[in-house]
Design a protein around this motif. Structure first.
Motif, short mmCIF file in Angstrom:
data_model
loop_
_atom_site.label_atom_id
_atom_site.label_comp_id
_atom_site.label_asym_id
_atom_site.label_seq_id
_atom_site.Cartn_x
_atom_site.Cartn_y
_atom_site.Cartn_z
N ARG A 234 0.90 -1.29 0.04
CA ARG A 234 0.13 0.03 0.14
C ARG A 234 0.82 1.36 -0.01
NH1 ARG A 234 -3.95 1.25 4.95
NH2 ARG A 234 -5.54 2.85 4.27
N SER B 212 -2.55 5.10 -3.52
CA SER B 212 -3.80 5.09 -3.45
C SER B 212 -4.51 6.45 -2.83
CB SER B 212 -4.40 3.85 -2.94
OG SER B 212 -3.84 3.85 -1.41
N TRP B 213 -3.92 7.18 -2.21
CA TRP B 213 -3.99 8.51 -1.47
C TRP B 213 -2.96 9.49 -1.68
CZ3 TRP B 213 -8.47 9.27 1.58
CH2 TRP B 213 -8.49 10.47 2.30
N ARG C 90 -8.50 10.59 -1.75
CA ARG C 90 -8.37 9.20 -2.28
C ARG C 90 -8.15 9.45 -4.03
NH1 ARG C 90 -10.23 4.29 -0.44
NH2 ARG C 90 -11.33 5.61 1.19
N THR C 91 -7.07 8.48 -4.31
CA THR C 91 -6.63 8.77 -5.82
C THR C 91 -7.78 8.43 -6.48
OG1 THR C 91 -4.19 8.24 -5.28
CG2 THR C 91 -5.09 7.65 -7.49
#
Length: 229
Positions: A2, A86-87, A156-157
């Motif tokens: 992650r 992802s963020w 958030r992506t």
């Protein structure tokens, strides 16, 4: 693995950028179970900002020609996204983030939030006594005001990409992004859990921004000539 990205646009911030990046690195070291990608975008710098940033381990430096803060923030975000983040967490080069800054944003991501609208506080060393008293009287812990600050913003992506990311605006690109996120139905939270300390200077790198806000407050309090606001 992650991954969470940190994007820091900077223009001629040689005096403050090291403090900023070291605080980001400290926040990254607190993260367990995720990799942190830190991207500083040196935007049209004429000083040692990029050189100083390169001395901080774990920081990737992008050098661009005076693209403007909106475009610079977008370039940094796209680089982080290309690295699989992802963020995206955003701050500014004149700011200092708390140690739990990224841990809290990863927690919010895990809970399903699409974005965090964080609060900032000016460095009290930059304020007069009257300004300090005014700030304390108008800000109360546990009651985030919902104001949007690029110095303390997370998204958030997937949501970021869906609304088109940051636009190439000269300022208020952060507010513009949040407006589009809200219009898209994104789940956003106002939070002062990880408040960021930012410069209390009155002359910023954009016409408005937080420095412009502080100028207006100073004029209202009689600490500054309204003619220069």
């Amino acid at each position: 693995m992650r991954r969470i990205g940190v994007v820091v646009p900077a223009r001629d911030e040689e005096d403050l950028v090291e403090r900023c990046l070291r605080s980001v690195v400290t926040a990254a070291e607190a993260v367990v179970g995720a990799e942190v990608v830190v991207v500083l975008v040196a935007d049209g710098c004429t000083d040692r900002t990029a050189a100083i940033a390169r001395t901080i381990p774990g920081v990737e430096v992008m050098v661009v020609r005076a693209a403007g803060v909106g475009a610079a923030r977008e370039l940094g975000a796209r680089r982080a996204i290309a690295r699989g983040c992802s963020w995206i967490a955003c701050t500014d080069a004149d700011s200092e983030v708390p140690a739990a800054w990224l841990v809290e944003q990863l927690r919010l991501e895990s809970l399903g939030w699409d974005g965090m609208i964080g609060t900032v506080r000016p460095d009290v060393a930059d304020l007069s006594e009257v300004e300090q008293e005014h700030w304390l009287a108008t800000h109360h812990q546990g009651h985030p005001n919902g104001h949007v600050h690029g110095a303390n913003l997370g998204v958030r992506t997937a949501s970021f990409v869906r609304v088109g990311g940051f636009r190439a605006l000269a300022e208020h690109e952060d507010v513009d992004l949040v407006e589009r996120l809200r219009a898209s139905g994104a789940w956003l939270i106002d939070s002062d859990e990880v408040e960021v300390t930012t410069s209390g200077r009155r002359e910023g790198r954009t016409v408005g921004g937080y420095a412009g806000h502080l100028r207006r407050v100073a004029a209202m309090l009689g600490d500054m000539d309204p003619a220069v606001v």
